[in-house]
Write a protein that holds these residues in place. Structure first.
Motif: not given
Length: 120
Positions: A73, A103, A107
């Motif tokens: 990321l 992302s 998550y």
């Protein structure tokens, strides 16, 4: 019974490309592109292949997997900033798509880990 060679065939193209880069250098096709993008994309896809390699061959723990995803990321954020500075539309769109995808993956990975810890 599946062929065990098929499991490892996906690691062959990056190894061949790495050997190609070591012997011949960066191809002339990339000379039209800023060299910063070439290096950043190599680092990005290298970290993705490192994650896949570690998950396939070693039993890495959850924290190491999350750490490699966070590094990916950060690389994507740096690529996005570089795309903005060099005004490269394709890299900008590509890095936004990958940033959103990674992302969501991070998550959902955290959500799955919390759910499994609550059940224990």
């Amino acid at each position: 019974m599946p062929n065990p060679f098929c499991k490892y065939i996906k690691y062959l193209p990056p190894l061949l490309y790495l050997v190609f880069l070591m012997f011949f250098g960066i191809p002339e096709v990339f000379y039209d592109v800023d060299i910063v993008f070439v290096y950043e994309y190599h680092i990005l896809f290298g970290s993705i292949y490192l994650l896949a390699f570690l998950e396939d061959f070693f039993n890495i723990n959850e924290k190491a997997g999350i750490l490699i995803r966070l590094i990916t990321l950060i690389i994507l954020i740096v690529l996005l900033i570089t795309a903005i500075l060099y005004k490269s539309i394709f890299s900008f769109i590509f890095s936004i798509i990958l940033l959103v995808a990674f992302s969501f993956e991070l998550y959902f990975q955290n959500k799955k880990n919390k759910k499994s810890k609550q059940q224990d």
